[in-house]
Design an enzyme around this catalytic site. Sequence first.
Site, PDB file in Angstrom:
ATOM      1  N   CYS A 293       0.821  -1.219   0.000  1.00  0.00           N
ATOM      2  CA  CYS A 293       0.000   0.000   0.000  1.00  0.00           C
ATOM      3  C   CYS A 293       0.849   1.261   0.000  1.00  0.00           C
ATOM      4  O   CYS A 293       0.483   2.274  -0.614  1.00  0.00           O
ATOM      5  CB  CYS A 293      -0.951  -0.011   1.188  1.00  0.00           C
TER       6      CYS A 293
ATOM      7  N   HIS B 270      -1.736   0.729   7.301  1.00  0.00           N
ATOM      8  CA  HIS B 270      -2.139   0.888   5.907  1.00  0.00           C
ATOM      9  C   HIS B 270      -1.836   2.313   5.453  1.00  0.00           C
ATOM     10  O   HIS B 270      -1.737   3.231   6.275  1.00  0.00           O
ATOM     11  CB  HIS B 270      -3.641   0.598   5.771  1.00  0.00           C
TER      12      HIS B 270
ATOM     13  N   ASN C 244      -8.442   4.224  -2.119  1.00  0.00           N
ATOM     14  CA  ASN C 244      -7.772   3.042  -1.604  1.00  0.00           C
ATOM     15  C   ASN C 244      -7.092   2.312  -2.757  1.00  0.00           C
ATOM     16  O   ASN C 244      -7.209   2.707  -3.913  1.00  0.00           O
ATOM     17  CB  ASN C 244      -8.784   2.140  -0.886  1.00  0.00           C
TER      18      ASN C 244
END
Length: 438
Positions: A71, A363, A384
């Site tokens: 991520c 994250h 995202n």
Amino acid sequence: MVKTKLTQADFDAMREQYAKSPRNRVLQRSVMRNGINNTARDNRVVENLNHVYSVQVDTGKVSNQKQSGRCWLFSLLNTLKHNFAQRYDTKDFELSQSYLFFWDKVERANIFYDRILDTADKPFDDRELRCYLGAPGSDGGEWAMAVALVQKYGVMPTSAFPESKVTNSTSDLNEVLNRKMRRDAMVLRDMVHAGKSDEDIKSQRMAMLKEVYRIAGYACGVPPETFDFEYRDDKKKYHLDAGITPKEFLDKYFTINLDDYVVLGNYPNRKMEQLFINPAADNVVGGRHVGFLNMPMDVLKQTVIDQLKDGETVWFANTVTEQSDRQGGLLDNDLYRRDKLFDIDMNMSKAQRLDYYDNIPNHAMTLTGVDLVNDKPTKWKVENSWGEKVGEKGYFVMADNWMDSNVFEVIVNKKYLTAAQRELLDQKPVVLDPWAAV
């Protein structure tokens, strides 16, 4: 040492208390059938999490990290591709995450071997050494780590270096590298303890690094030294730039100077207006240190709002698993009323949750919009990297209360700081322990 042995009398007391309330049986049936979160969900909260924002950066399709921990790379490359899209009218252009992932594996092994040799005189149960051995082949990371890779190796489009089966699902590769690098650590420490020459150790170290390169090559492919940049923009105009290197591509097509960006942290268990670094978390020798300037949350929010208003998205670190509906793309502190369901006190401050390892950043995502009411943020638009099948075509909506509790770092251009705040960047940083979670 405290030793509390449970007795039959204790069990009887627990059972008696449970049986006193008919409500317990009702909730037992509901939770067993529907699960904890479905039972505790507050639908009144959901009604307020609509996808309408007063400030919004125009962005394209979301990317998908799939079953990987990349991520941090996706989020940085998202900010770069947004910059490219605005300049070259190519909204759904994507940069290769696999390219940087390859070099991260090689660089991360290289710096790991340095750390093992630096700690070779420490006992095996030393806390710093155990920290390095924890997950040497993992794929998680931070903003500074991604910047270090981009500044050293440049970038390239996904069309020039696409994803592989392994980069989309990295657990097998992580397992191989963890075992290999731990064994390498054992061999290097044994060589030092046996009094082997520096030249012998250096030779063995390079042989190990070549093996990591080979493993990464099998898993990702070996990145090309040059590529042809070929694409059509949103107006269907054809473009070709042949034989360009990744560094040339970065310098030619991207105006963002990554040195102008700073990490603002909000860790209320640490001193505010203090610069912190953690060199033990770095991935590239000579690259940028992992670290942050610790500031109050209102400073983080205002700088983010200013950057969004200027049409630029924002990388941020958070705890995405907390009060989160992954499928619906909803983030709100009151989404699940678990304390009400179980009739327990779950209240802890952000600082307390950090101290007790209850809330650790796990994250990275990208802020692309905010809804302001009377100049105050109420909710945020989040890009995202989990594909288009979650949220609103991959975009999440984040309540402002969730940001307060679960956002820990934002990356903003230092021009959005006040003069006094910029001066804080010049102070001597506090060096965190290698095992510091934050």
